[in-house]
Write an enzyme that holds these catalytic residues in place. Structure first.
Site, PDB file in Angstrom:
ATOM      1  N   ASP A   1      -1.357  17.708   2.148  1.00 15.23           N
ATOM      2  CA  ASP A   1      -1.383  19.095   1.959  1.00 15.23           C
ATOM      3  C   ASP A   1      -0.139  19.568   1.281  1.00 15.23           C
ATOM      4  O   ASP A   1       1.161  19.298   1.583  1.00 15.23           O
ATOM      5  CB  ASP A   1      -1.339  19.786   3.376  1.00 15.23           C
ATOM      6  CG  ASP A   1      -1.905  21.135   3.148  1.00 15.23           C
ATOM      7  OD1 ASP A   1      -2.920  21.586   2.611  1.00 15.23           O
ATOM      8  OD2 ASP A   1      -0.984  21.980   4.018  1.00 15.23           O
TER       9      ASP A   1
ATOM     10  N   GLU B   1       2.795  -1.369   3.338  1.00 17.54           N
ATOM     11  CA  GLU B   1       2.975  -2.514   4.487  1.00 17.54           C
ATOM     12  C   GLU B   1       1.367  -2.883   4.897  1.00 17.54           C
ATOM     13  O   GLU B   1       0.945  -3.721   5.344  1.00 17.54           O
ATOM     14  CB  GLU B   1       3.740  -1.719   5.506  1.00 17.54           C
ATOM     15  CG  GLU B   1       5.256  -1.858   5.343  1.00 17.54           C
ATOM     16  CD  GLU B   1       5.775  -1.158   6.424  1.00 17.54           C
ATOM     17  OE1 GLU B   1       5.156  -0.926   7.606  1.00 17.54           O
ATOM     18  OE2 GLU B   1       6.904  -0.474   6.203  1.00 17.54           O
TER      19      GLU B   1
END
Ligand code: NOJ
Length: 538
Positions: free
Chosen positions: A206, A252
Site C-alpha cells: 500500500d 529467502e
C-alpha cells in the site's frame, strides 16, 4: 525471456474481502465466504488472488488502518481460517497475495496508543512535530491529506493541554510511521516473515511511494506553480533502501512476489522494479486511460517502456477498489486524454451513463487487458460486468473520503458493493442482509449463477479469455500493427489483438478466436468491441 517466474505473466484476482462473499451471515464478507467461493476462482482460471487488508482494524478506512498486523479482524475470521484458506487455495493451484500497509498504522495500534500516552520510544516511531505559530497552533508544514484537509492533527497531551502534531497522509485515524526509525523497518520485516511462514505468496504494498519522507519534513512546493509533481512526502529516493531489505526477505522464501501501489510513472516507476527491489508495480497510467485507441496505446507503451528499462514485467489493472468501475467510466463520452479530476465526475454529472455501451466497452477492455504481455489484475465483479453503484445514498456511504469532505465528494463506495452471486433481489446470494453497503435493485442479471450457463455472458467471456491466454499468449512481446483510426491492434507472436474504440465496424484480417461481441458478423469487428484473431501467413 528466460525467467519464467509465475508473477511475470499471471492473472491475479483482487478479492475485496468485505464484499466478496459472506459466510457468517452478518452482511460483511469474510474468510468463510471466500473459502466457500474458491470454486468460482478456480473456474475463472486465475493464478492468484490478492486479498485487501484483512487484519484487525477499526475499519476507519476499510482495513487500511491496521491495529494488529498479525491478527485477522474478527469480522473476517481467525488466523486459523486464514491458514485453511491459504491451504485450500494452494490445493486449487491459486496463490495468495496479501495487502501490507506500511505507511501508516491505525490510531488504535498499540504503538500509537503508547505514543499518545507519552512513551518517547513509541512517539519516535511516528512523525510527531511541534506546530508553527506563536503557540504551535499551525500545522508543522503545508502537506495535505489525500482525503482532504491538512496532513496533520494536533494531539491533546495527558494533562489536557494541546501538544504536538502528528502526520497522516490519509485520515487522522491513520498516523504515518517514521521509516527512518530502524524499529519500524524491523517490525515490518518480521510481519512479512509471519505471513510468509504461513505460506502466503506475496504482498501488494500500500502507498509504496510514501514510506520515506524528506529529512526535516520541509514544505511542499506550490502545486499551482506547475511542473512535475515533486513532494517531500512522496517518491523519495530513500524508499528504495526499504524495498531492497524487503526483497532479501522475500528471496529467502523462494518465488514470492511484491506488487507496488506507487502512483509514479516512467523512469521513476522503473526504479521500484530494479532487480534487487520489487518484482512488479501497477501501471496506473493504463488504469487512467479513457476508451480511446490513442490514449490507450500511449499508456500501454509507457508502461512497457518503464518496465523494460529494468527487465520487469508490466502489470495491468483497469479497475480496483479505489476507482469508478470501468463499465461505468466507459459508459459516457470519452475524453481524448486520460481521465482527470476524479474521473471527470464533474463533467459526468451532466451526462447520463449508457450502461449497455459501458458494458460493451468493458468487455472489449477485458480482451485488451488480458491480451497484453505481463501480469494482469482483475478486480472482483469485473468478470460479471458490474457497473459502479453511482446512486448509492450518501448516508449509506462509508468511505472516509466522503466523511472527511462532509459529503462533497462521492468517494469509493460505489465500486465496493457486495457481489451478486444468485437470486433476483438483494443480497443476491452474498450472505446475510442488510449488506454492509447496500446493493442496487436490478442487479439480478449480473448474478454469477445466471451468467454461469450463458455462453454469451461476461463471465463466460472472461473464463475463455483467461483459459486461452494461458494456452496461447506465450510471447512476452508486443508489436503494434497498423490499423484504421480509433482502432488499436498488436501482435503477440501468431496472435493478434484488435480493439475498436470507434462506434463503426472495421474489417478483421484473420480468423476469430475470441470476440467481445457475440453478435459480430464473420470478418467484422463491430464498434466498441475487441477480438483475438490468428492471421495465417502474417
Ligand atoms: C491505497 C488504498 O488502495 C486505499 O484504499 C487506501 O485508502 C489508501 N491507500 C490508504 O491506505
Amino acid at each position: 525471456m528466460t525467467d519464467t517466474s509465475w508473477w511475470r505473466r499471471a492473472v491475479v484476482y483482487q478479492v475485496y474481502i468485505r464484499s466478496f462473499a459472506d459466510g457468517s451471515g452478518d452482511g460483511i464478507g469474510d474468510i468463510a465466504g471466500l473459502r466457500s467461493r474458491l470454486g468460482h476462482l478456480r473456474d475463472l482460471g486465475v493464478d492468484a488472488i490478492w486479498i485487501n487488508p484483512w487484519y484487525a482494524s477499526p475499519q476507519a478506512d476499510a482495513g487500511y488502518d491496521v491495529a494488529d498486523y498479525r491478527a485477522i479482524d474478527p469480522a473476517y475470521g481467525t488466523v486459523a481460517e486464514a491458514c485453511w484458506l491459504i491451504e485450500e487455495a494452494h490445493a486449487l493451484g491459486i496463490r495468495v497475495v496479501l495487502d501490507i500497509v506500511p505507511n501508516h498504522t491505525s490510531a488504535e495500534h498499540p504503538w500509537f496508543q503508547s505514543a499518545l500516552a507519552g512513551d518517547p520510544e513509541a512517539r519516535a516511531r511516528y512523525l510527531f512535530r511541534p506546530g508553527r505559530g506563536e503557540h504551535g497552533e499551525l500545522p508543522p508544514n503545508n502537506w495535505r491529506s489525500v482525503f482532504g484537509g491538512p496532513a496533520w492533527t494536533r494531539v491533546v497531551v495527558p494533562d489536557g493541554t494541546a501538544g504536538e502534531w502528528y502526520c497522516h497522509l490519509f485520515a487522522p485515524a491513520q498516523p504515518d510511521l517514521d521509516w527512518s526509525n530502524p524499529e519500524v523497518a524491523a517490525e515490518f520485516e518480521d510481519i512479512l516473515r509471519f505471513w510468509f511462514d504461513k505460506g502466503v505468496d506475496g504482498f501488494r504494498i500500500d502507498v509504496a511511494n510514501a514510506l520515506a519522507k524528506a529529512p526535516g519534513l520541509p514544505d511542499a512546493p506550490d502545486a499551482a506553480a506547475g511542473g512535475p509533481f515533486v513532494h517531500p512526502a512522496w517518491d523519495q529516493d530513500a524508499v528504495h533502501d526499504i524495498f531492497r531489505g524487503w526483497r532479501k526477505v522475500a528471496d529467502e522464501y523462494g518465488d514470492r512476489v511484491f506488487v507496488a501501489e506507487a502512483w509514479v510513472e516512467g523512469e521513476r516507476l522503473a526504479r521500484y522494479l530494479r532487480p534487487d527491489e520489487l518484482h512488479t508495480a501497477f501501471g496506473f497510467a493504463f488504469l487512467g486511460s479513457s476508451f480511446v485507441a490513442s490514449v490507450l496505446e500511449e499508456s500501454i507503451q509507457g508502461e512497457l517502456d518503464s518496465a523494460r528499462l529494468v527487465g520487469a514485467p508490466a502489470t495491468w489493472v483497469i479497475s480496483n477498489h479505489d476507482v469508478v468501475r470501468h463499465a461505468t467510466r466507459f459508459a459516457r463520452s470519452q475524453p481524448d486524454h486520460p481521465f482527470t479530476s476524479h474521473w471527470d465526475q464533474d463533467r459526468w454529472g451532466a451526462e447520463e451513463p449508457d450502461l449497455a455501451l459501458g458494458l460493451r466497452r468493458a468487455r472489449a477492455a477485458a480482451l485488451l487487458t488480458l491480451g497484453l504481455p505481463g501480469t494482469t489484475y482483475l478486480y472482483q465483479g469485473e468478470e460479471l460486468g458490474l457497473p459502479e453503484f453511482e446512486d448509492m445514498p450518501v448516508e449509506a456511504r462509508q468511505d472516509p473520503q466522503v466523511i472527511q469532505a462532509a459529503g462533497k465528494v462521492i468517494g469509493r463506495d460505489g465500486c465496493r458493493v457486495p457481489l451478486p452471486w444468485s437470486g433476483s433481489t438483494p443480497p443476491y446470494g452474498f450472505g446475510g442482509a442488510p449488506t454492509w453497503l447496500p446493493q442496487p435493485e436490478g442487479w439480478a442479471s449480473y448474478a454469477a449463477d445466471v451468467q454461469e450457463t450463458d455462453p454469451d455472458s461476461t463471465l463466460t467471456l472472461y473464463r475463455r479469455a483467461v483459459e486461452l491466454r494461458a494456452k496461447l499468449l506465450l510471447h512476452d512481446d508486443l508489436a503494434w500493427l497498423s490499423a484504421p483510426d480509433g482502432v488499436l491492434a498488436f501482435a503477440r507472436g501468431d496472435l493478434q489483438v484488435w480493439v475498436n474504440t470507434t462506434g463503426d465496424p472495421v474489417a478483421l484480417p484473420g480468423t476469430l478466436l475470441l470476440g467481445s461481441d457475440p453478435g459480430a458478423e464473420p470478418g467484422v469487428l463491430p464498434g466498441d468491441a475487441a477480438a483475438w484473431i490468428v492471421v495465417t501467413g502474417a
